[in-house]
Scaffold this active site. Structure first.
Site, PDB file in Angstrom:
ATOM      1  N   ASP A   1      61.895  46.556   1.800  1.00 36.80           N
ATOM      2  CA  ASP A   1      62.801  47.636   1.441  1.00 36.80           C
ATOM      3  C   ASP A   1      62.428  48.862   2.273  1.00 36.80           C
ATOM      4  O   ASP A   1      61.261  49.041   2.631  1.00 36.80           O
ATOM      5  CB  ASP A   1      62.668  47.933  -0.053  1.00 36.80           C
ATOM      6  CG  ASP A   1      63.622  49.024  -0.503  1.00 36.80           C
ATOM      7  OD1 ASP A   1      64.784  49.008  -0.071  1.00 36.80           O
ATOM      8  OD2 ASP A   1      63.196  49.894  -1.279  1.00 36.80           O
TER       9      ASP A   1
ATOM     10  N   THR B   1      63.175  52.463   1.589  1.00 44.55           N
ATOM     11  CA  THR B   1      62.697  53.606   0.829  1.00 44.55           C
ATOM     12  C   THR B   1      61.503  53.228  -0.022  1.00 44.55           C
ATOM     13  O   THR B   1      61.563  52.305  -0.830  1.00 44.55           O
ATOM     14  CB  THR B   1      63.823  54.161  -0.068  1.00 44.55           C
ATOM     15  OG1 THR B   1      64.972  54.419   0.734  1.00 44.55           O
ATOM     16  CG2 THR B   1      63.370  55.440  -0.749  1.00 44.55           C
TER      17      THR B   1
ATOM     18  N   ASP C   1      59.941  48.876  -4.386  1.00 42.23           N
ATOM     19  CA  ASP C   1      59.381  49.782  -5.394  1.00 42.23           C
ATOM     20  C   ASP C   1      60.392  50.201  -6.447  1.00 42.23           C
ATOM     21  O   ASP C   1      60.027  50.768  -7.467  1.00 42.23           O
ATOM     22  CB  ASP C   1      58.802  51.036  -4.726  1.00 42.23           C
ATOM     23  CG  ASP C   1      59.900  51.932  -4.155  1.00 42.23           C
ATOM     24  OD1 ASP C   1      60.967  51.400  -3.789  1.00 42.23           O
ATOM     25  OD2 ASP C   1      59.686  53.157  -4.074  1.00 42.23           O
TER      26      ASP C   1
END
Length: 797
Positions: free
Chosen positions: A301, A303, A537
C-alpha cells in the site's frame, strides 16, 4: 446532569471496582499458547527423550556408566529447548503489549485508552474508523457507523449499525463513529477466540515443520525393523556376554534416534523471533518468518507503507471566485466536527485551527468505497471533501490541475458543496467545486532501498493504493520502481480472475483500488502460483491482509490490520522486511543443512545395524562366524560430538542468505540417504576386514571397533564439509576443529583408555583410512550427481 447524560458518562470507579471483584472483566487466556509449565512439559516429556531414557536404563543395568553418556542428551535437549522457547515467549509477550489494540472507554465522563483485558461489563466503548471491537455489545450512540463482520461471518459488505443494534468482538469499524455498551466480556463473548487466535504464537502450517515431520515418520518406519534385527542378533545370535550384547544393542539403536533434529528446528525459529523482536518486529505466527522468505510478490500500500503516515497541508487552491479565507474556515469547521480524524483531516486541523461555530446537522464519514466524506452544517452549507477524480467531471478545468499536482506525488482533495444533506440516499447530488486541498506526503527514506533489495532477490513489487493512480505512480517513480510511469486506474480493471491476473502481470502500479479489489488482486496473483505478501496499515487493507499468504501491518495502523496480520512492524519501518526475509532464509537454509546431518546419521546407523544383524543371523543359521555390533554407546556418542552435535548447533544459527526453494524433504532425502548408505557400507567393510571372530581377544575387539570408527568419522566429517558449502573462514575453522577434536581423542592416552580406542595396529588403521577415502570419493560423487540432476526439479523463489 440528566439521566441520559449520566448514562452516557460511563461507569464510576466504584462500579468498575465492583465488576472487577465479581470477575466481570475481559480477561482472556494468555496470549502465547503455552505457559512456562507447558513449555517445560513439552520439552521434557517427548517421544525421543522417552526412547533415550529406556536405553539409558538398559546401559545402567550393565554397570557401564560411561556408555550412558548419551543420557546427557535428555538433559541437554530439554534445557536448551526450554530456555530458547521461554526466551521467545517473553519477547513476544513484551512486543504484544506494545502492538495490541487499546480500546477507548468512557468512565466518569472522561475518555481513556486501556488494555483490552481491563474492559469490564457495561463499559461504554468509543469507536472510530479502523477500531477493532474487542467485546460483544450494544450500540448506544452512532454517527453513520458501519462495521465489517467478515472476519466472523465471511460477508464482506459493511453492516450499518443503529442504536440498539448488536456488535460482535472480532469485527471492526469501516467508517463512521459511535459508542457501544459491553454486554458480554471475556470467554462469554461470541468471538473472543478470534482476537486471541490472531496473536497466537504457532508452530504449524509450515512447509519446513511439516517436512521435518515427514522425515521423522520415515525414520520411525526404519527404526522398527532395524531395531528388531539388532536386538535379535545381539541377544541371541552374536554369542556375546549379556552385558556386551546389551551395550552393542544400545550402541546400534541410539544413533538411529534423531535426538537433535526437532530441537535445532525449534531453536532456529525461536532465535529468529528474538532477533526480529530486537528490530521491533512482532511475529504473531511463527511460520511467517519462513513464509516471507518464500514470497515472490509483495503488494505494498502507498499511504503509511511507502510514505509516512503524517501529512502537511501544502496549499488551498480556490476554484473560481471562492475566497481562500472562507474556504479555510470551512476546512477548519469540517476538521473540528470530525471526532476521529484520519491523517488528511488531522493535517487540515493543524493548518486551520480556528474553527467557526457551525453546528453539524448530518455527517457522512469517509469510506474507501465512495472516496469522499461530508458534513452538513444547516444554513452554512453541505460540504464535501474527497477525491477530485471521483467528485469532479473529467472535463472540468480543476480536474486537470488536480491531475498535474498528483503527478508530482502530492495528495489532492477536492473541497466542494453538495445540493443536499450529506446523509441523503442520493448524496452528494450536484457537486459545486470550491477548492483543491493539496497535502504533502513524505516518502519513507528507507523505501527505495527496500524496493531495490526485493528486486535484487527476484521478488516483484506491486503498489496497490486507493489514491489517485497518477499520484501513486509519481511516488513509485521516485522510488525507482519500474512501471511507475504507467499507473493503472483500478476502476478500469476486469473482474474476471484470469483477466485480472494478466493485468497484474503486465503492470506494477495501481490506483483507486477498492478494498474488495485488493482482495481480488491477492487472489488473482495466488491463482498464478505466486506466494503473496500484503503490506498495509488502513482498514481498507484488512481483507487483503487476511487473504494474503503473509500479511504485514504497520504498528501505527488500525487495530484491525494488526489483528489479522502475521507480522507487525511496530516501528513502522518498511525497511525491516528484508530482515524478516533474511531470518526466514537463515531458518530454512540452516535447518536443511542440519537435517542433512541428522538424517545421514540415522541412515548410516540403520544400514550398519541391518548389515551386522543380517550377517550375524545368517552366521547363526549357517553355522558361520558370529558377529556383534562393532560399537559401544560411548563410540557413537563421540562420533556425534564433532560431526553433528556442535556443528549442527553452529550451522543452525549461522548467517545464511541462500534463496528459499521448494522441495525441502525431497532435497534432504536425496542428499542424506546416499551419504548414509556410503558410510554404513564402508564402515561395515572396514569392520569385516578387521574382525577376528567371536573368540577374539578384548584388545583385538577394541582394534576392530577403532578401525570401523575411523572409517565412519572420516566420511562423516566429509559429509559435514559438503553440507557446510560454500566454505568461508568460520566454516573451515568448524571443519578443521572437528578433525582436531578427533585427533586429540585418538592420540591422548587418557581419552583412548576412557573411550576404548586403540589405533596402534598400523595395518588396521591403514585399511580404515583407505575405506574412509573410498567413502569420501563415493559421497562426493553422490552429492555432485544429486546437485546436478536434482536442481532442476526444485522451484526457486
Amino acid at each position: 446532569m440528566s439521566i441520559a447524560e449520566e448514562q452516557m458518562s460511563g461507569l464510576s470507579a466504584a462500579e468498575v471496582a465492583r465488576r472487577v471483584a465479581d470477575g466481570e472483566t475481559n480477561a482472556l487466556p494468555e496470549r502465547v499458547g503455552r505457559s512456562v509449565g507447558d513449555i517445560v512439559r513439552a520439552n521434557v516429556f517427548t517421544r525421543i527423550n522417552a526412547i533415550l531414557a529406556v536405553l539409558f536404563l538398559l546401559v545402567l543395568a550393565t554397570g557401564s556408566l560411561i556408555d550412558g553418556m548419551f543420557g546427557l542428551l535428555i538433559v541437554g535437549n530439554s534445557v536448551i529447548g526450554i530456555v530458547q522457547e521461554v526466551r521467545a515467549k517473553r519477547t513476544l509477550d513484551r512486543l504484544a503489549i506494545v502492538g495490541q489494540a487499546r480500546p477507548v472507554v468512557r468512565r466518569e465522563g472522561r475518555s481513556q485508552q486501556i488494555p483490552p483485558d481491563q474492559v469490564v461489563l457495561d463499559d461504554l466503548i468509543e469507536l472510530g474508523p479502523g477500531d477493532q471491537i474487542v467485546v460483544d455489545g450494544e450500540v448506544v450512540d452512532t454517527a453513520a457507523l458501519e462495521v465489517d463482520e467478515s472476519l466472523l461471518t465471511g460477508e464482506a459488505d459493511p453492516v450499518d449499525k443503529q442504536v440498539g443494534d448488536p456488535v460482535m468482538s472480532g469485527s471492526f469499524v469501516v467508517s463512521g463513529s459511535g459508542v457501544y455498551r459491553a454486554t458480554r466480556v471475556g470467554s462469554q463473548a461470541y468471538a473472543a477466540q478470534v482476537t486471541a487466535e490472531a496473536g497466537k504464537f504457532t508452530l504449524v502450517n509450515s512447509e519446513l515443520r511439516s517436512g521435518i515431520s515427514t522425515i521423522l515418520k520415515v525414520i520411525t518406519f526404519l527404526l522398527f525393523p532395524a531395531g528388531l534385527v539388532t536386538i535379535y542378533n545381539q541377544l541371541f545370535a552374536s554369542h556375546q556376554p549379556w552385558r556386551d550384547a546389551v551395550n552393542g544393542m544400545v550402541g546400534a539403536l541410539v544413533p538411529m534416534v534423531p535426538e537433535g533434529l526437532v530441537l535445532m528446528t525449534s531453536i532456529a525459529f525461536a532465535v529468529g523471533v528474538v532477533r526480529l523482536g530486537r528490530r521491533n518486529c512482532l511475529v504473531q505466527e511463527l511460520p511467517a518468518i519462513e513464509g516471507l522468505a518464500r514470497v515472490d510478490v509483495v503488494c505494498a500500500d502507498k499511504t503509511g507503507t511507502l510514505t509516512e503516515n503524517g501529512m502537511r497541508l501544502s496549499e488551498v487552491i480556490p476554484v473560481g471566485d471562492a475566497d481562500e479565507a472562507e474556504l479555510r474556515r470551512a476546512l477548519a469547521a469540517i476538521a473540528a466536527a470530525d471526532p476521529r480524524p484520519n491523517a488528511s483531516i488531522a493535517a487540515i486541523a493543524e493548518a486551520c485551527p480556528k474553527a467557526p461555530h457551525w453546528q453539524p446537522t448530518a455527517t457522512a464519514p469517509f469510506s474507501s468505497a465512495k472516496k469522499w466524506s461530508g458534513i452538513s452544517f444547516g444554513v452554512d452549507g453541505d460540504w464535501l471533501l474527497g477525491a477530485p477524480d471521483v467528485l469532479l467531471d473529467p472535463d472540468f478545468p480543476a480536474a486537470a490541475t488536480a491531475q498535474e499536482l498528483g503527478a508530482r506525488g502530492l495528495r489532492v482533495l477536492l473541497l466542494a458543496n453538495g445540493d443536499r444533506p450529506v446523509d441523503a440516499p442520493d448524496a452528494p447530488g450536484t457537486v459545486t467545486p470550491q477548492a483543491l486541498v493539496v497535502l504533502e506526503q513524505k516518502v519513507r527514506p528507507d523505501a527505495a532501498a527496500t524496493m531495490k533489495y526485493f528486486a535484487s532477490q527476484g521478488v516483484s513489487t506491486k503498489v496497490i493504493s486507493g489514491d489517485n493512480a497518477v499520484s501513486v505512480g509519481a511516488v513509485a517513480q521516485s522510488l525507482g520502481l519500474p512501471g511507475g510511469d504507467h499507473p493503472v486506474d483500478a476502476r478500469e480493471l476486469p473482474t474476471d480472475t484470469a483477466e485480472l491476473a494478466d493485468e497484474l502481470d503486465a503492470a506494477t502500479v495501481f490506483g483507486r483500488v477498492r478494498p474488495d479489489q485488493k482482495r481480488a488482486m491477492v487472489s488473482a496473483l495466488q491463482s498464478r502460483g505466486h506466494t503473496v505478501a500484503m503490506t498495509g496499515d488502513g482498514v481498507n487493507d484488512v481483507l487483503a491482509l487476511k487473504d494474503a499468504d503473509i500479511g504485514v501491518a504497520m504498528g501505527s495502523g488500525s487495530p484491525a490490520t494488526r489483528a489479522v496480520a502475521q507480522i507487525v512492524l511496530l516501528d513502522d519501518r518498511f525497511a525491516t522486511l528484508p530482515s524478516v526475509v533474511g531470518e526466514g532464509r537463515r531458518v530454512i537454509g540452516n535447518i536443511e543443512r542440519v537435517s542433512n546431518l541428522f538424517l545421514t546419521k540415522t541412515v548410516y546407523s540403520v544400514v550398519l545395524a541391518f548389515l551386522v544383524g543380517v550377517v550375524g543371523i545368517g552366521a547363526q543359521i549357517w553355522h558361520g562366524r558370529p558377529i556383534g555390533y562393532p560399537f559401544l554407546p560411548r563410540h557413537m556418542t563421540i562420533a556425534a560430538w564433532f560431526t553433528i552435535g556442535l556443528p549442527a548447533f553452529v550451522l543452525s544459527l549461522a548467517p545464511n542468505a541462500e534463496r528459499a526453494r521448494r522441495g525441502f524433504v525431497r532435497r534432504v532425502l536425496r542428499l542424506a540417504v546416499p551419504s548414509g548408505v556410503v558410510i554404513g557400507v564402508m564402515t561395515f567393510i572396514a569392520y569385516l576386514i578387521a574382525y577376528r571372530g567371536a573368540d577374539e581377544s578384548q584388545a583385538q575387539r577394541t582394534q576392530a571397533s577403532t578401525s570401523a570408527l575411523i572409517t565412519l568419522l572420516i566420511i562423516a566429517v566429509w559429509v559435514l564439509a559438503v553440507v557446510a558449502r560454500p566454505w568461508v573462514w568460520w566454516k573451515l575453522i568448524l571443519i578443521l576443529g572437528s578433525v582436531a577434536g578427533y585427533l586429540v581423542l585418538f592420540s591422548v592416552p587418557f581419552f583412548r583408555h576412557f573411550f576404548q580406542l586403540d589405533p596402534t595396529n598400523v595395518a588396521m588403521t591403514a585399511v580404515a583410512v583407505v575405506c574412509g577415502g573410498v567413502g569420501v570419493f563415493a559421497v562426493e560423487v553422490a552429492w555432485r550427481f544429486a546437485e546436478r540432476f536434482g536442481a532442476g526439479s526444485d522451484t526457486s523463489h
